[in-house]
Design an enzyme around this catalytic site. Structure first.
Site, PDB file in Angstrom:
ATOM      1  N   THR A   1     -69.308  37.200 -45.416  1.00  0.00           N
ATOM      2  CA  THR A   1     -69.081  37.036 -43.986  1.00  0.00           C
ATOM      3  C   THR A   1     -70.340  37.247 -43.156  1.00  0.00           C
ATOM      4  O   THR A   1     -71.082  38.217 -43.353  1.00  0.00           O
ATOM      5  CB  THR A   1     -67.999  38.018 -43.506  1.00  0.00           C
ATOM      6  OG1 THR A   1     -66.800  37.794 -44.262  1.00  0.00           O
ATOM      7  CG2 THR A   1     -67.702  37.833 -42.030  1.00  0.00           C
TER       8      THR A   1
ATOM      9  N   GLU B   1     -60.511  28.712 -39.842  1.00  0.00           N
ATOM     10  CA  GLU B   1     -59.416  29.672 -39.868  1.00  0.00           C
ATOM     11  C   GLU B   1     -58.979  30.034 -38.460  1.00  0.00           C
ATOM     12  O   GLU B   1     -59.816  30.357 -37.603  1.00  0.00           O
ATOM     13  CB  GLU B   1     -59.925  30.960 -40.548  1.00  0.00           C
ATOM     14  CG  GLU B   1     -59.117  31.447 -41.720  1.00  0.00           C
ATOM     15  CD  GLU B   1     -59.665  32.775 -42.200  1.00  0.00           C
ATOM     16  OE1 GLU B   1     -58.925  33.775 -42.144  1.00  0.00           O
ATOM     17  OE2 GLU B   1     -60.832  32.813 -42.622  1.00  0.00           O
TER      18      GLU B   1
ATOM     19  N   LYS C   1     -53.171  37.836 -47.054  1.00  0.00           N
ATOM     20  CA  LYS C   1     -53.778  39.164 -47.102  1.00  0.00           C
ATOM     21  C   LYS C   1     -52.698  40.180 -47.433  1.00  0.00           C
ATOM     22  O   LYS C   1     -51.618  40.162 -46.824  1.00  0.00           O
ATOM     23  CB  LYS C   1     -54.429  39.523 -45.757  1.00  0.00           C
ATOM     24  CG  LYS C   1     -55.619  38.667 -45.373  1.00  0.00           C
ATOM     25  CD  LYS C   1     -56.146  39.069 -44.003  1.00  0.00           C
ATOM     26  CE  LYS C   1     -57.342  38.231 -43.592  1.00  0.00           C
ATOM     27  NZ  LYS C   1     -57.786  38.530 -42.201  1.00  0.00           N
TER      28      LYS C   1
ATOM     29  N   LYS D   1     -68.060  33.950 -38.604  1.00  0.00           N
ATOM     30  CA  LYS D   1     -67.216  34.400 -37.510  1.00  0.00           C
ATOM     31  C   LYS D   1     -67.669  33.747 -36.203  1.00  0.00           C
ATOM     32  O   LYS D   1     -68.841  33.848 -35.818  1.00  0.00           O
ATOM     33  CB  LYS D   1     -67.288  35.924 -37.374  1.00  0.00           C
ATOM     34  CG  LYS D   1     -66.662  36.692 -38.540  1.00  0.00           C
ATOM     35  CD  LYS D   1     -65.147  36.572 -38.549  1.00  0.00           C
ATOM     36  CE  LYS D   1     -64.520  37.491 -39.571  1.00  0.00           C
ATOM     37  NZ  LYS D   1     -63.037  37.438 -39.559  1.00  0.00           N
TER      38      LYS D   1
END
Length: 331
Positions: A129, A205, A250, A154
């Site tokens: 990430t 996402e 998740k 992100k």
């Protein structure tokens, strides 16, 4: 048959410093706060770790209290299957579900995937990430990680076109997936998707807020879109059809590995691609999710890589390659 009457449950809050900081559209943090559950019986202890998430109204203290309240049901014989109805999906149930699975595997002298009749996990590539920042800061962070084959970027709304263009320039050979964490709007959705497509992004996402994602069904999507905050367990899958191409599973959302495996099977049956995701946490939280990797198009289990240090005996990472857990860690 082994008695469950003497099973003991303990739980605690742990604090794990993050290497630098971790920033998404909802803010930044410098430590991961996890809750660990331990189930002990017969000289063996099973463990599970979760991350309470404020986005879903969870706190470490509330999660700890929810776990402690399960001591009496466990003493009365509550097992992992009954747990699914006894607690709601969420972080607390995840920690206890995984602890029970770990104890069950240890008690039977088997690896957990053999216990569950699932394929044994194999080494696989995890995403790494890149936190949200200015285009310049993100490009610099990306350049340091450009050797990694899969990067998760992100994003956060205004200026995302410039951010993803800068990231792509800094990592021309990496596969890119993007996580907007609900920060886009119906007004900038098409523009931001187009910018991601121009940068060769494979997947976006959760671009829109959960419950306000109907615009995804009205537009031509130039790349695949994955649900995260819009999907929790099997009950949330049906409404996603026509809006999303993939779902991010998740364990902290599903309430443990038991539901996560059932959800992965159901999602695939509905035609969704699978992404396995995580919160920032130690290897104890990542290990159960490895059982989902054989079904996943994308594996995002880089939590320990973002910490200043992992717990002892953690998962083996070789660059972006993640290896299945040893039994001493979990399962």
């Amino acid at each position: 048959m082994t008695s469950t009457l003497s099973r003991q449950l303990s739980a605690r809050i742990e604090h794990w410093p993050i290497a630098g900081s971790f920033t998404i559209s909802r803010g930044a943090k410098t430590e991961a706060v996890t809750v660990v559950a331990e189930v002990s019986h017969g000289g063996l202890t099973g463990r599970g770790e979760c991350v309470p998430y404020p986005r879903y109204g969870e706190t470490p203290e509330g999660t700890l209290a929810a776990l402690q309240a399960m001591q009496e049901p466990l003493s009365r014989g509550l097992d992992r299957r009954a747990l699914q109805a006894a607690m709601p999906p969420g972080a607390a149930r995840n920690a206890l579900d995984c602890a029970l699975l770990d104890h069950e595997a240890k008690s039977g002298g088997r690896r957990v995937w053999n216990l569950l009749g699932r394929p044994a996990p194999r080494p696989c590539t995890t995403a790494y990430t890149i936190s949200l920042g200015t285009p310049e800061a993100m490009a610099a962070a990306t350049a340091r990680a450009a050797h990694r084959p899969l990067l998760k970027i992100k994003l956060g709304g205004d200026g995302d076109g410039e951010r993803i263009a800068a990231v792509r320039k800094a990592a021309p050979a990496s596969e890119l997936i993007v996580d907007a964490n609900e920060a886009w709007t119906s007004d900038n959705l098409a523009q931001n998707l187009a910018a991601c497509a121009d940068a060769g992004v494979t997947l976006v996402e959760q671009p829109l807020p959960a419950g306000q994602d109907e615009a995804l069904a009205r537009i031509r999507r130039p790349l695949k879109v994955c649900a995260d905050e819009s999907v929790h367990d099997r009950a949330s899958l049906d409404r996603l059809r026509g809006r999303y191409d993939a779902v991010n599973i998740k364990l902290d959302k599903t309430g443990g590995l038991t539901e996560a495996l059932a959800m992965a099977d159901a999602a695939q049956a509905l035609g969704f691609e699978i992404m396995i995701g995580c919160m920032v946490a130690t290897s104890l939280a990542m290990a159960p999710a490895m059982l989902l990797a054989p079904q996943a198009r994308f594996v995002d289990l880089d939590g320990p890589l973002l910490l200043a240090r992992d717990r002892d005996g953690g998962l083996r990472y070789d660059g972006s390659m993640i290896y299945p857990p040893e039994a001493a860690l979990w399962g």
